[in-house]
Scaffold this motif. Structure first.
Motif, mmCIF file in Angstrom:
data_model
loop_
_atom_site.group_PDB
_atom_site.id
_atom_site.type_symbol
_atom_site.label_atom_id
_atom_site.label_comp_id
_atom_site.label_asym_id
_atom_site.label_seq_id
_atom_site.Cartn_x
_atom_site.Cartn_y
_atom_site.Cartn_z
ATOM 1 N N GLN A 146 -23.911 -50.565 -23.307
ATOM 2 C CA GLN A 146 -24.519 -49.479 -23.149
ATOM 3 C C GLN A 146 -25.959 -49.441 -23.435
ATOM 4 O OE1 GLN A 146 -23.211 -46.452 -21.938
ATOM 5 N NE2 GLN A 146 -25.063 -45.444 -22.268
ATOM 6 N N GLN A 147 -26.362 -50.326 -24.439
ATOM 7 C CA GLN A 147 -28.039 -50.448 -24.822
ATOM 8 C C GLN A 147 -28.438 -50.953 -23.271
ATOM 9 O OE1 GLN A 147 -28.367 -53.157 -27.936
ATOM 10 N NE2 GLN A 147 -30.585 -52.287 -28.218
ATOM 11 N N LEU A 148 -28.053 -51.954 -22.878
ATOM 12 C CA LEU A 148 -28.690 -52.538 -21.575
ATOM 13 C C LEU A 148 -28.929 -51.354 -20.677
ATOM 14 C CD1 LEU A 148 -29.962 -54.669 -19.881
ATOM 15 C CD2 LEU A 148 -27.346 -55.162 -19.143
ATOM 16 N N VAL A 149 -27.469 -50.544 -20.365
ATOM 17 C CA VAL A 149 -27.822 -49.357 -19.382
ATOM 18 C C VAL A 149 -29.027 -48.666 -19.721
ATOM 19 C CG1 VAL A 149 -26.684 -47.292 -18.784
ATOM 20 C CG2 VAL A 149 -25.324 -49.382 -18.871
ATOM 21 N N GLU A 150 -29.031 -48.103 -21.026
ATOM 22 C CA GLU A 150 -30.133 -47.224 -21.260
ATOM 23 C C GLU A 150 -31.538 -48.010 -21.274
ATOM 24 O OE1 GLU A 150 -29.398 -46.361 -25.498
ATOM 25 O OE2 GLU A 150 -27.561 -45.273 -24.914
ATOM 26 N N HIS A 151 -31.566 -49.315 -21.416
ATOM 27 C CA HIS A 151 -32.604 -49.901 -21.189
ATOM 28 C C HIS A 151 -33.184 -49.922 -19.582
ATOM 29 C CE1 HIS A 151 -36.003 -52.937 -21.383
ATOM 30 N NE2 HIS A 151 -35.097 -53.890 -20.381
ATOM 31 N N MET A 152 -32.130 -49.842 -18.758
ATOM 32 C CA MET A 152 -32.418 -50.060 -17.310
ATOM 33 C C MET A 152 -32.527 -48.815 -16.686
ATOM 34 S SD MET A 152 -32.378 -53.309 -16.665
ATOM 35 C CE MET A 152 -32.354 -53.282 -14.970
ATOM 36 N N GLN A 153 -32.482 -47.615 -17.420
ATOM 37 C CA GLN A 153 -32.576 -46.300 -16.782
ATOM 38 C C GLN A 153 -34.140 -46.200 -16.126
ATOM 39 O OE1 GLN A 153 -30.144 -43.948 -16.343
ATOM 40 N NE2 GLN A 153 -29.105 -45.776 -17.170
ATOM 41 N N GLY A 154 -34.203 -45.451 -14.913
ATOM 42 C CA GLY A 154 -35.263 -45.353 -14.086
ATOM 43 C C GLY A 154 -35.542 -46.237 -13.124
ATOM 44 N N GLN A 155 -34.711 -46.874 -12.706
ATOM 45 C CA GLN A 155 -34.683 -47.970 -11.609
ATOM 46 C C GLN A 155 -34.201 -47.185 -10.306
ATOM 47 O OE1 GLN A 155 -35.731 -50.941 -11.752
ATOM 48 N NE2 GLN A 155 -36.046 -50.997 -14.076
ATOM 49 N N PRO A 156 -34.143 -47.602 -9.122
ATOM 50 C CA PRO A 156 -33.914 -47.248 -7.967
ATOM 51 C C PRO A 156 -32.703 -47.149 -7.583
ATOM 52 C CG PRO A 156 -35.086 -49.115 -7.534
ATOM 53 C CD PRO A 156 -35.374 -49.126 -9.001
ATOM 54 N N PHE A 157 -31.613 -47.732 -8.581
ATOM 55 C CA PHE A 157 -30.222 -47.935 -8.356
ATOM 56 C C PHE A 157 -29.622 -47.220 -9.653
ATOM 57 C CE2 PHE A 157 -32.359 -51.920 -9.428
ATOM 58 C CZ PHE A 157 -32.021 -51.966 -10.760
ATOM 59 N N LYS A 158 -28.304 -46.976 -9.350
ATOM 60 C CA LYS A 158 -27.532 -46.264 -10.815
ATOM 61 C C LYS A 158 -27.230 -47.312 -11.441
ATOM 62 C CE LYS A 158 -23.364 -43.500 -11.629
ATOM 63 N NZ LYS A 158 -22.126 -42.886 -10.845
ATOM 64 N N VAL A 159 -27.146 -47.475 -12.667
ATOM 65 C CA VAL A 159 -26.842 -48.335 -14.001
ATOM 66 C C VAL A 159 -25.830 -47.545 -14.575
ATOM 67 C CG1 VAL A 159 -27.255 -50.225 -15.573
ATOM 68 C CG2 VAL A 159 -29.041 -49.496 -13.657
ATOM 69 N N SER A 160 -24.572 -47.979 -14.887
ATOM 70 C CA SER A 160 -23.724 -47.440 -15.958
ATOM 71 C C SER A 160 -22.857 -48.729 -16.569
ATOM 72 C CB SER A 160 -22.565 -46.583 -15.314
ATOM 73 O OG SER A 160 -22.017 -47.014 -14.278
ATOM 74 N N ALA A 161 -22.095 -48.519 -17.645
ATOM 75 C CA ALA A 161 -21.398 -49.583 -18.339
ATOM 76 C C ALA A 161 -19.780 -49.232 -18.080
ATOM 77 C CB ALA A 161 -21.457 -49.301 -19.802
#
Length: 320
Positions: A173-188
């Protein structure tokens, strides 16, 4: 001599440019003797460590000039930590020298260089091995290297969705939060098997000692990128995954003998050296085919090469 920090490296890098530098390097090749590792004995309560020296230089004789090219050496220590210590276990630097005079040109942060080199090597392999329409990426592992691998794969394929799985859901979840704002969806996700079944590309960067990726989960057309568990007693995938995939390496020189994902199947007769389709140099040179058909399962195993280290160091030096 320049001192090139991690911040300096981050400021000049992009995967699109770096991939082309690596592609040219694998096409041309370098002189790269076998790495040399020394054991470091440590006090009771701490596992022994190691110091590895890995060098490479451009083939000055073949190019018939010393007016261009570099000599490079990576010095890396691996000092396993105890429960009472949380310092990084792996640290190092990279020394870049003039190929003409041997004059030291730069000392680069080793960790940052390896992060970019490892991720770019995976993406370069993916450009030959994953399906061109791959849009779903599963990142297995949420360590320091994971965001680099995600960005690298997204630089060569139209990634729209990234799932992150880690043994610690909080770290995922910490990585997901770090990767927010990318042009792709990120989730755990906590469903590793289901995530593998739905992924076009599965990228693993873990220190697993026993297989965490089961071959029965891999669907037709999946590309499996194995980056972690580089030692002989470590594995990220099982024999089923090995036996049903078309196999590729970053280098014939060391990967089959150092990586448990291949060494154990070779020793048990599950895999023969003849089953390995190609290494990255042959792919870049066009001597061997990558993915042969849409439904094929491909597997790329990397342990790192001195060639790629030298290429990335030179790439950074010419831009800082």
């Amino acid at each position: 001599m320049r001192i090139i920090t991690a911040q300096d490296i981050e400021g000049v890098m992009s995967f699109r440019d770096l991939l082309e530098t690596l592609r040219r390097a694998f096409r041309v090749g370098v002189v790269a003797p076998s790495p040399h590792t020394q054991r470091i004995a440590r006090p009771t309560g701490l596992d022994d460590g190691s110091l590895t020296i890995s060098s490479a230089w451009h083939d000055f004789a073949a190019q018939d000039t010393v007016e261009r090219g570099f000599i490079g050496t990576r010095l890396e220590s691996c000092l396993p930590t105890s429960l009472e210590h949380d310092a990084p276990a792996v640290a190092g630097v990279y020394l870049l020298q003039s190929g003409k005079t041997g004059t030291p040109l730069a000392l680069l942060d080793g960790k940052a260089l390896v992060n970019w080199r490892t991720a770019a090597t995976s993406a370069l392999a993916s450009s030959y091995l994953s399906r061109e329409d791959s849009s779903r990426l599963l990142m297995v592992g949420a360590g320091n290297l994971a965001p680099y691998l995600i960005d690298a794969h997204a630089s060569v394929r139209p990634i729209k969705e990234v799932l992150v799985w880690n043994r610690s859901p909080a770290a995922a979840q910490q990585l997901v939060e770090h990767m927010q704002g990318q042009p792709f969806k990120v989730s755990a996700t906590t469903d590793l098997g289901g995530a593998v079944r739905g992924a076009d590309i599965v990228c693993c960067a873990t220190s697993a000692n026993t297989p965490i990726i089961q071959g029965e989960w891999l669907q037709e057309g999946t590309h499996l990128d194995l980056v972690g568990s580089m030692h002989a007693d470590q594995r990220e995938c099982d024999d089923t995954a090995i036996s049903q995939a078309r196999l590729f390496l970053d280098s014939y020189d060391n990967t089959p003998t150092t990586a448990g994902d291949l060494k154990e199947p070779l020793a048990d007769g599950v895999l023969n050296l003849q089953d390995i389709a190609s290494d990255l140099a042959e792919l870049c040179q066009g001597d061997r085919a990558g993915r042969r058909f849409y439904e094929q399962i491909t597997l790329f195993k990397s342990t790192g090469t001195a060639l790629a280290d030298l290429a990335v160091a030179g790439h950074v030096y010419l831009r800082v």
